[in-house]
Write an enzyme that holds these catalytic residues in place. Sequence first.
Site, mmCIF file in Angstrom:
data_model
loop_
_atom_site.group_PDB
_atom_site.id
_atom_site.type_symbol
_atom_site.label_atom_id
_atom_site.label_comp_id
_atom_site.label_asym_id
_atom_site.label_seq_id
_atom_site.Cartn_x
_atom_site.Cartn_y
_atom_site.Cartn_z
ATOM 1 N N GLY A 182 47.761 34.511 37.711
ATOM 2 C CA GLY A 182 47.822 34.459 36.258
ATOM 3 C C GLY A 182 49.256 34.270 35.795
ATOM 4 O O GLY A 182 50.215 34.598 36.509
ATOM 5 N N ASP B 116 46.742 45.797 39.517
ATOM 6 C CA ASP B 116 45.814 45.134 40.426
ATOM 7 C C ASP B 116 44.473 45.851 40.429
ATOM 8 O O ASP B 116 44.437 47.089 40.557
ATOM 9 C CB ASP B 116 46.417 45.120 41.835
ATOM 10 C CG ASP B 116 45.793 44.079 42.743
ATOM 11 O OD1 ASP B 116 44.539 44.008 42.781
ATOM 12 O OD2 ASP B 116 46.528 43.345 43.408
ATOM 13 N N LEU C 66 42.624 52.196 38.707
ATOM 14 C CA LEU C 66 42.888 51.604 37.403
ATOM 15 C C LEU C 66 43.889 52.457 36.631
ATOM 16 O O LEU C 66 43.776 53.691 36.603
ATOM 17 C CB LEU C 66 41.588 51.473 36.611
ATOM 18 C CG LEU C 66 40.524 50.555 37.247
ATOM 19 C CD1 LEU C 66 39.247 50.575 36.401
ATOM 20 C CD2 LEU C 66 41.046 49.136 37.404
ATOM 21 N N TYR D 6 36.769 33.941 49.948
ATOM 22 C CA TYR D 6 36.379 33.726 48.559
ATOM 23 C C TYR D 6 34.869 33.600 48.430
ATOM 24 O O TYR D 6 34.240 34.324 47.648
ATOM 25 C CB TYR D 6 37.061 32.469 48.029
ATOM 26 C CG TYR D 6 36.811 32.202 46.566
ATOM 27 C CD1 TYR D 6 37.425 32.976 45.582
ATOM 28 C CD2 TYR D 6 35.969 31.170 46.149
ATOM 29 C CE1 TYR D 6 37.207 32.726 44.230
ATOM 30 C CE2 TYR D 6 35.756 30.913 44.805
ATOM 31 C CZ TYR D 6 36.371 31.693 43.851
ATOM 32 O OH TYR D 6 36.144 31.448 42.510
ATOM 33 N N ARG E 21 44.006 22.256 42.665
ATOM 34 C CA ARG E 21 42.676 21.746 42.330
ATOM 35 C C ARG E 21 42.769 20.255 42.017
ATOM 36 O O ARG E 21 43.807 19.748 41.610
ATOM 37 C CB ARG E 21 42.098 22.504 41.136
ATOM 38 C CG ARG E 21 41.974 23.996 41.385
ATOM 39 C CD ARG E 21 41.193 24.669 40.281
ATOM 40 N NE ARG E 21 41.765 25.954 39.944
ATOM 41 C CZ ARG E 21 41.155 26.869 39.201
ATOM 42 N NH1 ARG E 21 39.960 26.618 38.709
ATOM 43 N NH2 ARG E 21 41.732 28.018 38.943
#
Length: 338
Positions: free
Chosen positions: A40, A60, A65, A152, A193
């Site tokens: 990001g 992360d 959290l 992934y 990509r």
Amino acid sequence: MTSDKTALVAGGAGFIGSHLVERLLGEGAKVVVLDNLQTGRLVNLAHLRTKAGLKIVTADVIDDLPPEVSNTRFTHIYNLACAASPPHYQVDPEHTMLTNVVGTRNLLRLAERTGARFLQTSTSEVYGDPEVHPQREEYRGWVSCTGPRACYDEGKRAAEALIFDFDRLGRADVRVVRIFNTYGPRMDPCDGRVVSNVICQAISGNPLTIYGDGSQTRSFCYVDDLVDGIERLMAFEGPQPGPVNLGNPNELTVSDLVERVLALAGSGNEVAYLPLPTDDPRRRKPDISLAASLLGWEPRVDLQAGLEATMSYFQQELSDEATRAAHQQQQPTLAAAE
């Protein structure tokens, strides 16, 4: 506009995530962005930093959290946290797998505790190199569980299994979208990509790279259409529908895409052919009949208009980068002159 929605967007500084954040803020929602900034980019949110209701937390999802997240009572949680392009997610496959499994578990537990509706952005990669075409949600896929893309592909499949277990046990209200190839402004020029690759190469005058012979197919959905589909699924109040494909069913070859980009750029760049990566899908096309019937959704931005908007973005992006690089090179000279 005002809204009673308080949303967590994990991965909100990413390409798709930033567009979703922009839409939520435009609807008057309060939004917390959770992003480790591995892929990001804060620049994606720069134009939103002064918006009321936005908080950005750098952390992360695989870790505990942070209090800014764990102590907030969210109404909606969107999980877009994971590198999505092979060059990025293969750099640290362990982290990719943990993001999909441990990160998803952490967010599901938060949804369970706060009563928030949870939406997972899964992927067409769960279908692998498909033997069924086009791909319907019922198709179980043809995925290599030991190949370089498995961190992934299998990570997303495992995340779906966990999500639907939470659903079956009544622990969370869940939605799952399977995203097909998406493009548009705010893509990272270096994400590897095909759309960002060929557009940036065309603008820069470099040879356009095609992996394989260019006959493999993809179906490209403009990011605004995708975000509209995500929001429609999150708002859907019927029985939990299972995974829902979101993508543009207009299938074309990679070679066709390259020709369109070259025509749009008005350039005559050479084309370089490289070996097809391991486990790269040969065909990809969504069956979106479920999204159409369930959500009244279909993509509206045609490829030409979408490519024009994307190319305009990259032209500005690359121009800004060149300006910054030139400025940095001048700094020693200016300092010496002073």
